[in-house]
Design a protein around this motif. Structure first.
Motif, PDB file in Angstrom:
ATOM      1  N   GLN A   1      10.445  19.995  45.196  1.00 37.00           N
ATOM      2  CA  GLN A   1       9.841  20.145  43.883  1.00 37.00           C
ATOM      3  C   GLN A   1       8.405  20.587  44.050  1.00 37.00           C
ATOM      4  O   GLN A   1       7.756  20.279  45.047  1.00 37.00           O
ATOM      5  CB  GLN A   1       9.917  18.824  43.121  1.00 37.00           C
ATOM      6  N   THR A   2       7.924  21.319  43.066  1.00 34.24           N
ATOM      7  CA  THR A   2       6.577  21.871  43.129  1.00 34.24           C
ATOM      8  C   THR A   2       5.784  21.423  41.919  1.00 34.24           C
ATOM      9  O   THR A   2       6.299  21.408  40.801  1.00 34.24           O
ATOM     10  CB  THR A   2       6.634  23.412  43.152  1.00 34.24           C
ATOM     11  N   THR A   3       4.559  21.035  42.138  1.00 30.39           N
ATOM     12  CA  THR A   3       3.672  20.703  41.031  1.00 30.39           C
ATOM     13  C   THR A   3       2.359  21.440  41.224  1.00 30.39           C
ATOM     14  O   THR A   3       1.946  21.707  42.364  1.00 30.39           O
ATOM     15  CB  THR A   3       3.428  19.177  40.932  1.00 30.39           C
TER      16      THR A   3
ATOM     17  N   THR B   1     -16.145  19.044  49.161  1.00 29.67           N
ATOM     18  CA  THR B   1     -15.825  17.750  48.547  1.00 29.67           C
ATOM     19  C   THR B   1     -14.540  17.781  47.725  1.00 29.67           C
ATOM     20  O   THR B   1     -14.153  16.754  47.158  1.00 29.67           O
ATOM     21  CB  THR B   1     -16.974  17.284  47.637  1.00 29.67           C
ATOM     22  N   ILE B   2     -13.883  18.935  47.654  1.00 26.13           N
ATOM     23  CA  ILE B   2     -12.748  19.067  46.749  1.00 26.13           C
ATOM     24  C   ILE B   2     -11.598  18.131  47.117  1.00 26.13           C
ATOM     25  O   ILE B   2     -10.901  17.615  46.237  1.00 26.13           O
ATOM     26  CB  ILE B   2     -12.254  20.535  46.693  1.00 26.13           C
ATOM     27  N   GLU B   3     -11.391  17.856  48.379  1.00 22.54           N
ATOM     28  CA  GLU B   3     -10.239  17.037  48.768  1.00 22.54           C
ATOM     29  C   GLU B   3     -10.408  15.572  48.377  1.00 22.54           C
ATOM     30  O   GLU B   3      -9.438  14.817  48.362  1.00 22.54           O
ATOM     31  CB  GLU B   3      -9.970  17.164  50.273  1.00 22.54           C
ATOM     32  N   ASN B   4     -11.624  15.178  48.058  1.00 22.71           N
ATOM     33  CA  ASN B   4     -11.869  13.809  47.604  1.00 22.71           C
ATOM     34  C   ASN B   4     -12.130  13.749  46.100  1.00 22.71           C
ATOM     35  O   ASN B   4     -12.608  12.735  45.589  1.00 22.71           O
ATOM     36  CB  ASN B   4     -13.057  13.213  48.357  1.00 22.71           C
ATOM     37  N   THR B   5     -11.813  14.833  45.400  1.00 23.35           N
ATOM     38  CA  THR B   5     -12.050  14.925  43.959  1.00 23.35           C
ATOM     39  C   THR B   5     -10.730  14.829  43.204  1.00 23.35           C
ATOM     40  O   THR B   5      -9.742  15.456  43.586  1.00 23.35           O
ATOM     41  CB  THR B   5     -12.733  16.270  43.619  1.00 23.35           C
ATOM     42  N   LYS B   6     -10.688  14.056  42.157  1.00 24.79           N
ATOM     43  CA  LYS B   6      -9.467  13.910  41.363  1.00 24.79           C
ATOM     44  C   LYS B   6      -9.129  15.249  40.697  1.00 24.79           C
ATOM     45  O   LYS B   6      -9.987  15.862  40.068  1.00 24.79           O
ATOM     46  CB  LYS B   6      -9.640  12.821  40.303  1.00 24.79           C
ATOM     47  N   LEU B   7      -7.875  15.666  40.830  1.00 29.69           N
ATOM     48  CA  LEU B   7      -7.426  16.931  40.277  1.00 29.69           C
ATOM     49  C   LEU B   7      -6.754  16.723  38.928  1.00 29.69           C
ATOM     50  O   LEU B   7      -6.181  15.670  38.655  1.00 29.69           O
ATOM     51  CB  LEU B   7      -6.450  17.618  41.241  1.00 29.69           C
ATOM     52  N   ASP B   8      -6.816  17.755  38.092  1.00 27.38           N
ATOM     53  CA  ASP B   8      -6.206  17.706  36.766  1.00 27.38           C
ATOM     54  C   ASP B   8      -4.836  18.377  36.794  1.00 27.38           C
ATOM     55  O   ASP B   8      -4.526  19.178  37.674  1.00 27.38           O
ATOM     56  CB  ASP B   8      -7.102  18.419  35.746  1.00 27.38           C
ATOM     57  N   GLY B   9      -4.016  18.055  35.785  1.00 36.54           N
ATOM     58  CA  GLY B   9      -2.730  18.724  35.613  1.00 36.54           C
ATOM     59  C   GLY B   9      -1.654  18.214  36.556  1.00 36.54           C
ATOM     60  O   GLY B   9      -1.909  17.489  37.516  1.00 36.54           O
TER      61      GLY B   9
ATOM     62  N   CYS C   1      -1.016  15.338  39.542  1.00 35.89           N
ATOM     63  CA  CYS C   1      -2.337  14.777  39.858  1.00 35.89           C
ATOM     64  C   CYS C   1      -2.866  13.973  38.669  1.00 35.89           C
ATOM     65  O   CYS C   1      -3.502  12.932  38.851  1.00 35.89           O
ATOM     66  CB  CYS C   1      -3.304  15.890  40.227  1.00 35.89           C
ATOM     67  N   LYS C   2      -2.648  14.478  37.454  1.00 36.82           N
ATOM     68  CA  LYS C   2      -2.901  13.726  36.217  1.00 36.82           C
ATOM     69  C   LYS C   2      -4.336  13.211  36.092  1.00 36.82           C
ATOM     70  O   LYS C   2      -4.584  12.187  35.457  1.00 36.82           O
ATOM     71  CB  LYS C   2      -1.926  12.546  36.109  1.00 36.82           C
ATOM     72  N   SER C   3      -5.267  13.900  36.718  1.00 38.59           N
ATOM     73  CA  SER C   3      -6.678  13.478  36.707  1.00 38.59           C
ATOM     74  C   SER C   3      -6.864  12.110  37.354  1.00 38.59           C
ATOM     75  O   SER C   3      -7.864  11.425  37.104  1.00 38.59           O
ATOM     76  CB  SER C   3      -7.239  13.448  35.269  1.00 38.59           C
ATOM     77  N   ILE C   4      -5.880  11.701  38.176  1.00 38.07           N
ATOM     78  CA  ILE C   4      -5.908  10.392  38.837  1.00 38.07           C
ATOM     79  C   ILE C   4      -6.011  10.538  40.352  1.00 38.07           C
ATOM     80  O   ILE C   4      -6.730   9.779  41.011  1.00 38.07           O
ATOM     81  CB  ILE C   4      -4.645   9.575  38.485  1.00 38.07           C
TER      82      ILE C   4
ATOM     83  N   ASN D   1       7.066  18.501  47.264  1.00 36.78           N
ATOM     84  CA  ASN D   1       7.518  17.167  47.602  1.00 36.78           C
ATOM     85  C   ASN D   1       9.035  17.147  47.493  1.00 36.78           C
ATOM     86  O   ASN D   1       9.607  17.692  46.559  1.00 36.78           O
ATOM     87  CB  ASN D   1       6.919  16.147  46.632  1.00 36.78           C
ATOM     88  N   SER D   2       9.692  16.503  48.448  1.00 43.24           N
ATOM     89  CA  SER D   2      11.144  16.418  48.408  1.00 43.24           C
ATOM     90  C   SER D   2      11.626  15.257  47.557  1.00 43.24           C
ATOM     91  O   SER D   2      12.821  15.140  47.259  1.00 43.24           O
ATOM     92  CB  SER D   2      11.705  16.260  49.831  1.00 43.24           C
ATOM     93  N   LYS D   3      10.698  14.386  47.101  1.00 43.18           N
ATOM     94  CA  LYS D   3      11.070  13.244  46.276  1.00 43.18           C
ATOM     95  C   LYS D   3      11.129  13.653  44.805  1.00 43.18           C
ATOM     96  O   LYS D   3      10.554  14.650  44.391  1.00 43.18           O
ATOM     97  CB  LYS D   3      10.061  12.104  46.451  1.00 43.18           C
ATOM     98  N   SER D   4      11.822  12.846  43.989  1.00 40.43           N
ATOM     99  CA  SER D   4      11.903  13.126  42.559  1.00 40.43           C
ATOM    100  C   SER D   4      10.557  12.866  41.924  1.00 40.43           C
ATOM    101  O   SER D   4       9.756  12.077  42.420  1.00 40.43           O
ATOM    102  CB  SER D   4      12.964  12.246  41.905  1.00 40.43           C
ATOM    103  N   SER D   5      10.304  13.504  40.790  1.00 42.30           N
ATOM    104  CA  SER D   5       9.021  13.397  40.127  1.00 42.30           C
ATOM    105  C   SER D   5       9.195  13.581  38.632  1.00 42.30           C
ATOM    106  O   SER D   5      10.122  14.226  38.177  1.00 42.30           O
ATOM    107  CB  SER D   5       8.073  14.462  40.680  1.00 42.30           C
ATOM    108  N   SER D   6       8.265  13.017  37.852  1.00 40.84           N
ATOM    109  CA  SER D   6       8.378  13.063  36.393  1.00 40.84           C
ATOM    110  C   SER D   6       7.787  14.313  35.779  1.00 40.84           C
ATOM    111  O   SER D   6       8.015  14.591  34.614  1.00 40.84           O
ATOM    112  CB  SER D   6       7.663  11.846  35.787  1.00 40.84           C
ATOM    113  N   ASN D   7       7.017  15.063  36.546  1.00 40.84           N
ATOM    114  CA  ASN D   7       6.318  16.202  35.950  1.00 40.84           C
ATOM    115  C   ASN D   7       6.231  17.332  36.960  1.00 40.84           C
ATOM    116  O   ASN D   7       5.181  17.625  37.497  1.00 40.84           O
ATOM    117  CB  ASN D   7       4.913  15.775  35.511  1.00 40.84           C
ATOM    118  N   PHE D   8       7.370  17.960  37.271  1.00 43.42           N
ATOM    119  CA  PHE D   8       7.394  18.959  38.324  1.00 43.42           C
ATOM    120  C   PHE D   8       7.983  20.258  37.839  1.00 43.42           C
ATOM    121  O   PHE D   8       8.610  20.338  36.788  1.00 43.42           O
ATOM    122  CB  PHE D   8       8.197  18.463  39.533  1.00 43.42           C
TER     123      PHE D   8
END
Length: 212
Positions: A20-22, A34-42, A45-48, A82-89
């Motif tokens: 699955q792709t998000t 610093t981007i890898e330590n920054t919360k991503l949107d969408g 990632c959900k801004s979390i 990700n090979s796992k199931s996801s709610s928003n992919f």
């Protein structure tokens, strides 16, 4: 971290049949370091979650697109798999090409910017209305009425009937012309000289809000 000019997605293979792709993004970021330590949107990632946290959750970075803004900041688009199931992919077994996926992200970013612009304009008008109430109550209300409904000294127009441009023009005339004012210019001139166009817009927004 890879820096790719075009956005490319790995084609579906038998081994990635259930992958699955998000898509996540971050706009107007100051630093690439610093981007890898920054919360991503969408997406997931959900801004979390940051890039590092997404990796801990089993996602792998499949691709990155980085562009610069005219202010020297960076826009990032991440493609995670990700090979796992996801709610928003987005299933990579869809008919979307990489260009279509990128277009979807860009459309989402543009919609987000437009919404932010509208919210900023609403906040600006609210701030102006509050500022305008203070100025109007202090400098204008005695002569022009609580809602700008009085023709002061029977010589001026009702303020609540004027456009912003008409108010600004009248104040400029009071300030710069000794003849404008139907004989009452000596009363108005000190007040006209004490306000600028930004404050006049604030007064206008206030009057407009209470005369609807």
């Amino acid at each position: 971290m890879r820096l790719l000019k075009p956005l490319t997605l790995t084609l579906l293979t038998t081994s990635t049949l259930f992958a699955q792709t998000t898509m996540c993004f971050k706009e107007n970021h100051n630093s690439m370091s610093t981007i890898e330590n920054t919360k991503l949107d969408g997406g997931e990632c959900k801004s979390i979650y940051t890039v590092k946290e997404m990796k801990k959750n089993g996602w792998n970075v499949d691709d990155i697109k980085i562009t610069t803004t005219n202010k020297g900041k960076y826009n990032f688009i991440y493609i995670f798999k990700n090979s796992k199931s996801s709610s928003n992919f987005i299933n990579v077994n869809s008919n979307l090409t990489s260009e279509e996926l990128e277009a979807k992200i860009i459309k989402k970013l543009e919609a987000k910017k437009e919404q932010e612009r509208k919210e900023q304009e609403i906040k600006r008008k609210i701030d102006l209305k509050e500022k305008g109430q203070k100025i109007y109550t202090k400098k204008c209300q005695t002569c022009h009425g609580s809602k700008g409904e009085i023709e002061a000294y029977n010589s001026s127009k009702k303020l609540n009937s004027l456009s912003l441009e008409e108010i600004q023009d009248a104040v400029a005339r009071y300030t710069n012309s000794h003849e404008y004012g139907n004989g009452n210019q000596f009363i108005m001139r000190p007040y006209a000289a004490s306000v600028n166009n930004n404050e006049l817009e604030a007064i206008y927004q206030y009057l407009n809000s209470i005369n609807k």
